[in-house]
Motif scaffolding. Structure first.
Motif, PDB file in Angstrom:
ATOM      1  N   VAL A 260       0.852  -1.189   0.000  1.00  0.00           N
ATOM      2  CA  VAL A 260       0.000   0.000   0.000  1.00  0.00           C
ATOM      3  C   VAL A 260       0.885   1.234   0.000  1.00  0.00           C
ATOM      4  O   VAL A 260       2.061   1.180   0.368  1.00  0.00           O
ATOM      5  N   GLY A 261       0.324   2.358  -0.423  1.00  0.00           N
ATOM      6  CA  GLY A 261       1.055   3.619  -0.422  1.00  0.00           C
ATOM      7  C   GLY A 261       1.129   4.227   0.968  1.00  0.00           C
ATOM      8  O   GLY A 261       0.456   3.785   1.907  1.00  0.00           O
ATOM      9  N   THR A 262       1.938   5.265   1.097  1.00  0.00           N
ATOM     10  CA  THR A 262       2.137   5.891   2.408  1.00  0.00           C
ATOM     11  C   THR A 262       0.855   6.531   2.930  1.00  0.00           C
ATOM     12  O   THR A 262       0.575   6.479   4.132  1.00  0.00           O
ATOM     13  N   GLU A 263       0.059   7.127   2.035  1.00  0.00           N
ATOM     14  CA  GLU A 263      -1.179   7.763   2.474  1.00  0.00           C
ATOM     15  C   GLU A 263      -2.172   6.737   3.008  1.00  0.00           C
ATOM     16  O   GLU A 263      -2.826   6.955   4.032  1.00  0.00           O
ATOM     17  N   THR A 264      -2.288   5.626   2.311  1.00  0.00           N
ATOM     18  CA  THR A 264      -3.209   4.580   2.750  1.00  0.00           C
ATOM     19  C   THR A 264      -2.759   3.996   4.080  1.00  0.00           C
ATOM     20  O   THR A 264      -3.576   3.766   4.985  1.00  0.00           O
ATOM     21  N   ALA A 265      -1.461   3.751   4.214  1.00  0.00           N
ATOM     22  CA  ALA A 265      -0.943   3.204   5.470  1.00  0.00           C
ATOM     23  C   ALA A 265      -1.216   4.152   6.631  1.00  0.00           C
ATOM     24  O   ALA A 265      -1.626   3.720   7.722  1.00  0.00           O
ATOM     25  N   ALA A 293       6.047   3.721  -1.195  1.00  0.00           N
ATOM     26  CA  ALA A 293       5.690   5.079  -1.620  1.00  0.00           C
ATOM     27  C   ALA A 293       5.297   5.156  -3.086  1.00  0.00           C
ATOM     28  O   ALA A 293       4.679   6.130  -3.518  1.00  0.00           O
ATOM     29  N   ARG A 294       5.622   4.126  -3.869  1.00  0.00           N
ATOM     30  CA  ARG A 294       5.292   4.144  -5.299  1.00  0.00           C
ATOM     31  C   ARG A 294       3.839   3.766  -5.564  1.00  0.00           C
ATOM     32  O   ARG A 294       3.353   3.947  -6.683  1.00  0.00           O
ATOM     33  N   ILE A 295       3.150   3.233  -4.567  1.00  0.00           N
ATOM     34  CA  ILE A 295       1.772   2.792  -4.755  1.00  0.00           C
ATOM     35  C   ILE A 295       0.822   3.984  -4.654  1.00  0.00           C
ATOM     36  O   ILE A 295       0.923   4.807  -3.750  1.00  0.00           O
ATOM     37  N   GLY A 296      -0.110   4.069  -5.595  1.00  0.00           N
ATOM     38  CA  GLY A 296      -1.031   5.188  -5.638  1.00  0.00           C
ATOM     39  C   GLY A 296      -2.035   5.181  -4.494  1.00  0.00           C
ATOM     40  O   GLY A 296      -2.247   4.180  -3.814  1.00  0.00           O
ATOM     41  N   ARG A 297      -2.661   6.331  -4.306  1.00  0.00           N
ATOM     42  CA  ARG A 297      -3.643   6.499  -3.247  1.00  0.00           C
ATOM     43  C   ARG A 297      -4.838   5.568  -3.466  1.00  0.00           C
ATOM     44  O   ARG A 297      -5.333   5.417  -4.573  1.00  0.00           O
ATOM     45  N   GLY A 298      -5.280   4.943  -2.400  1.00  0.00           N
ATOM     46  CA  GLY A 298      -6.479   4.131  -2.459  1.00  0.00           C
ATOM     47  C   GLY A 298      -6.305   2.776  -3.117  1.00  0.00           C
ATOM     48  O   GLY A 298      -7.290   2.097  -3.413  1.00  0.00           O
ATOM     49  N   MET A 299      -5.067   2.352  -3.341  1.00  0.00           N
ATOM     50  CA  MET A 299      -4.816   1.078  -4.001  1.00  0.00           C
ATOM     51  C   MET A 299      -4.150   0.089  -3.047  1.00  0.00           C
ATOM     52  O   MET A 299      -3.322   0.470  -2.220  1.00  0.00           O
ATOM     53  N   VAL A 300      -4.508  -1.192  -3.193  1.00  0.00           N
ATOM     54  CA  VAL A 300      -3.854  -2.276  -2.483  1.00  0.00           C
ATOM     55  C   VAL A 300      -3.375  -3.270  -3.536  1.00  0.00           C
ATOM     56  O   VAL A 300      -4.174  -3.801  -4.302  1.00  0.00           O
ATOM     57  N   ILE A 301      -2.072  -3.497  -3.592  1.00  0.00           N
ATOM     58  CA  ILE A 301      -1.488  -4.376  -4.606  1.00  0.00           C
ATOM     59  C   ILE A 301      -1.192  -5.734  -3.984  1.00  0.00           C
ATOM     60  O   ILE A 301      -0.527  -5.823  -2.949  1.00  0.00           O
ATOM     61  N   MET A 302      -1.682  -6.790  -4.649  1.00  0.00           N
ATOM     62  CA  MET A 302      -1.432  -8.134  -4.144  1.00  0.00           C
ATOM     63  C   MET A 302      -1.131  -9.068  -5.298  1.00  0.00           C
ATOM     64  O   MET A 302      -1.900  -9.143  -6.261  1.00  0.00           O
ATOM     65  N   PRO A 303      -0.007  -9.801  -5.244  1.00  0.00           N
ATOM     66  CA  PRO A 303       0.300 -10.750  -6.318  1.00  0.00           C
ATOM     67  C   PRO A 303      -0.637 -11.950  -6.284  1.00  0.00           C
ATOM     68  O   PRO A 303      -1.019 -12.426  -5.213  1.00  0.00           O
ATOM     69  N   VAL A 304      -1.024 -12.432  -7.455  1.00  0.00           N
ATOM     70  CA  VAL A 304      -1.881 -13.610  -7.531  1.00  0.00           C
ATOM     71  C   VAL A 304      -1.035 -14.870  -7.373  1.00  0.00           C
ATOM     72  O   VAL A 304       0.170 -14.852  -7.576  1.00  0.00           O
ATOM     73  N   GLY A 305      -1.706 -15.960  -7.002  1.00  0.00           N
ATOM     74  CA  GLY A 305      -1.046 -17.261  -7.061  1.00  0.00           C
ATOM     75  C   GLY A 305      -0.718 -17.927  -5.756  1.00  0.00           C
ATOM     76  O   GLY A 305      -0.485 -19.140  -5.730  1.00  0.00           O
TER      77      GLY A 305
END
Length: 344
Positions: A260-265, A293-305
């Motif tokens: 997650v990005g810094t704002e979301t955290a 810090a590279r992750i945009g606001r309001g996004m949660v990135i999760m790898p599949v698999g």
């Protein structure tokens, strides 16, 4: 990406890097699939697999044969898919490893790896046709997909139609390219470029559009999906360490992670390295949170698999929603929230 390539003049030039999806299989003889032989046919859109299995009637679906897939892990809304499979009377799964899907199988048939087979491969990303030569004999009780289907055909009374060694079937499938001067022997000896596919797509700068030129999207009709109590957007990506759900068990992460990005955290009061519950309208997982810090606001990135049986599985969270075009899964429309895990 295509629009950016067009603006920069990189489409239709050698090394432009804006090309994909060559569909090399169109040069093979697809009549061997014998689609006309199926007198009864019913289809469920892949993104709605779980729902389709549960709702199917007249008659209801009672049996499933899974080959070259791991639908419990890879289909949207994994919990619903698992529920649907648990209600079937008979499931056969053909695979090389014990996946999340094999846990629901009544019969598991071990199949060979590419090291134990003779085959041919094409790619979505280039024009090279490559041969697969057997390196070792099949290990244990593993049998190739072709052998499994041939032995099943024997029991169904259509054995003669399915008979033939792998090379025989490859020759039949390869007929269109044989007519263009490429032999099976050449491919099995080394990679061969497909003789009818261009090395540079759109080198003539003529495009299949009304104007014959590259046309940009000028309007995007899409209202952002708002789900009360789930303000974050789940974005699933491919891991650099494994492909889809193909992970060696010893290399599986101890716990699935999200970025997650810094704002979301800050908004959720979560620091990097903490555990949290990520929850969607259809499921939840306990994950390790990494602040990036590279992750945009309001996004949660999760790898599949990651495996569900090991506490992972991004598709436990994804909703079974159909895309507006192409009957694809709308993975990017899943909304989630984070919940801090109380300290022990």
């Amino acid at each position: 990406m295509d629009a950016l390539g067009a603006l920069g003049g990189h489409i239709g030039v050698p090394g432009g890097g804006v090309s994909h999806g060559y569909n090399t299989q169109r040069h093979f003889d697809k009549t061997v699939e014998a689609a006309d032989r199926a007198t009864h046919h019913r289809a469920i859109p892949e993104p709605l697999l779980g729902r389709g299995l549960l709702e199917a009637q007249q008659p209801p679906i009672r049996m499933m044969f899974v080959n070259s897939g791991n639908p419990v892990n890879q289909s949207p809304n994994s919990n619903r898919v698992a529920q649907a499979l648990a209600g079937l009377e008979f499931i056969v799964v053909v695979d090389q490893v014990l996946t999340d899907t094999t846990d629901y199988a009544h019969v598991f048939l071990p199949t060979t790896t590419f090291l134990e087979e003779e085959d041919m491969l094409v790619s979505w990303g280039h024009n090279i046709i490559g041969g697969v030569n057997r390196v070792i004999e099949p290990v244990g009780e593993a049998r190739s997909d072709l052998t499994i289907f041939q032995q099943l055909a024997d029991r169904l009374g259509i054995g003669p139609e399915m008979a033939g060694a792998p090379r025989d079937w490859l020759s039949r499938i390869f007929t269109p390219l044989t007519k263009r001067g490429v032999s099976i022997e050449q491919v099995m000896e080394g990679p061969v470029r497909c003789p009818v596919a261009p090395m540079v797509p759109f080198a003539d700068h003529v495009y299949p559009t009304k104007s014959g030129r590259f046309e940009f999207i000028t309007e995007l009709r899409h209202e952002p999906r708002v789900v009360p109590d789930y303000p974050l957007t789940l974005v699933t990506n491919y891991s650099k360490k494994w492909l889809l759900s193909q992970i060696l068990e010893k290399e599986h992460p101890a716990i699935a992670s999200v970025r997650v990005g810094t704002e979301t955290a800050a908004a959720y009061g979560i620091e990097t390295g903490e555990r949290a519950i990520i929850r969607s309208p259809v499921g939840h997982l306990e994950v390790l949170v990494l602040v990036d810090a590279r992750i945009g606001r309001g996004m949660v990135i999760m790898p599949v698999g990651t495996w569900i049986k090991r506490g992972g599985g991004a598709n436990v969270l994804t909703e079974d929603i159909m895309s507006n075009f192409g009957q694809m899964a709308a993975y990017g429309e899943t909304r989630v929230r984070l919940e801090r895990v109380a300290a022990a």
